[in-house]
Design an enzyme around this catalytic site. Sequence first.
Site, short mmCIF file in Angstrom:
data_model
loop_
_atom_site.label_atom_id
_atom_site.label_comp_id
_atom_site.label_asym_id
_atom_site.label_seq_id
_atom_site.Cartn_x
_atom_site.Cartn_y
_atom_site.Cartn_z
N GLY A 44 0.78 -1.25 0.00
CA GLY A 44 0.00 0.00 0.00
C GLY A 44 0.80 1.28 0.00
CD GLU A 99 1.53 0.47 7.06
OE1 GLU A 99 1.66 0.50 5.82
OE2 GLU A 99 1.36 -0.58 7.71
CG ASP A 103 -8.18 -0.28 10.67
OD1 ASP A 103 -8.94 0.50 11.27
OD2 ASP A 103 -8.58 -1.32 10.12
CE LYS A 131 -9.99 2.92 7.82
NZ LYS A 131 -10.52 1.57 7.55
CG PHE A 152 -12.46 -0.51 3.11
CD1 PHE A 152 -11.67 -1.29 3.93
CD2 PHE A 152 -12.22 -0.55 1.74
CE1 PHE A 152 -10.67 -2.10 3.40
CE2 PHE A 152 -11.22 -1.35 1.20
CZ PHE A 152 -10.44 -2.13 2.04
CB VAL A 153 -10.01 4.91 2.24
CG1 VAL A 153 -10.85 5.83 3.11
CG2 VAL A 153 -8.77 4.41 3.00
CG ASP A 159 -5.66 -3.60 -2.22
OD1 ASP A 159 -5.32 -3.28 -1.06
OD2 ASP A 159 -5.88 -4.78 -2.56
NE ARG A 165 -2.19 -2.62 -4.58
CZ ARG A 165 -2.25 -2.95 -3.29
NH1 ARG A 165 -2.24 -2.00 -2.38
NH2 ARG A 165 -2.35 -4.19 -2.92
P1 5GP Z 1 -3.97 -2.45 11.12
O1 5GP Z 1 -5.39 -2.81 11.51
O2 5GP Z 1 -3.02 -3.54 11.46
O3 5GP Z 1 -3.57 -1.10 11.70
O4 5GP Z 1 -3.96 -2.28 9.55
C1 5GP Z 1 -3.87 -3.43 8.78
C2 5GP Z 1 -3.93 -3.17 7.32
O5 5GP Z 1 -5.29 -3.13 6.96
C3 5GP Z 1 -3.36 -1.88 6.76
O6 5GP Z 1 -1.95 -1.90 6.56
C4 5GP Z 1 -4.08 -1.84 5.43
O7 5GP Z 1 -3.42 -2.65 4.49
C5 5GP Z 1 -5.42 -2.45 5.77
N1 5GP Z 1 -6.46 -1.42 5.90
C6 5GP Z 1 -6.97 -0.88 7.03
N2 5GP Z 1 -7.93 0.03 6.75
C7 5GP Z 1 -8.02 0.05 5.40
C8 5GP Z 1 -8.83 0.80 4.47
O8 5GP Z 1 -9.67 1.63 4.82
N3 5GP Z 1 -8.62 0.55 3.14
C9 5GP Z 1 -7.70 -0.36 2.69
N4 5GP Z 1 -7.59 -0.52 1.36
N5 5GP Z 1 -6.92 -1.08 3.53
C10 5GP Z 1 -7.09 -0.87 4.87
#
Ligand code: 5GP
Length: 176
Positions: A44, A99, A103, A131, A152-153, A159, A165
């Site tokens: 990403g 990064e 999330d 987020k 969700f973006v 992606d 992307r």
């Molecule tokens: P974490 O929950 O571990 O902070 O994030 C895990 C991964 O979830 C991120 O690196 C990203 O790849 C994916 N992710 C989280 N929120 C989103 C979103 O809104 N859109 C997309 N495309 N991926 C997300």
Amino acid sequence: MSGSRLGRILVSEAELNARVGELGRAIARDYAGESPILVGVLQGAFLFMADLIRAIPIDLTTDFIGVSSYASGGKPSGQVRLVSDLSMPIEGRQVLIVEDIVDTGLTLSYLKRNLEARHPKRIQTCVLVDKIERRQVEIELDYVGFTIPNVFVVGYGFDYGGLYRNLPYIAELEAA
Ligand code: 5GP
């Protein structure tokens, strides 16, 4: 989210350009004379990384690391796996992790722990999108581009099923 469609634009191309420029200037100021290594998190962050480094007019090097988060029942399980490693040691280096999004925070906290075990001089983080509502683990972010609500973006590196992307902006993905 099958049958999903593009929703409203959350961050426009102009807003991305302006904010990435600001982040680059701040990083250049803070890291002047340090020759940091910027570690982009695949996949990403590759687009953000490419724009960011062109906004940082100091000596720096780059590398990439690939991680994948296991999901169970569509939800993050908290288990993160390294799928491709750095090409060089980082011992004694100033490391800036680049990064795309934080999330739950599980991926970035895993990465920080993994890289800290390699004895860098210091690790900081630069995240394009935060987020914050969804955080499950506390994690310190040093540079943040945008804080967004729990949607969700896609676009600008983000992606859905490998698509979107290449959009030059960040948009919400809506259920159709
Ligand atoms: P974490 O929950 O571990 O902070 O994030 C895990 C991964 O979830 C991120 O690196 C990203 O790849 C994916 N992710 C989280 N929120 C989103 C979103 O809104 N859109 C997309 N495309 N991926 C997300």
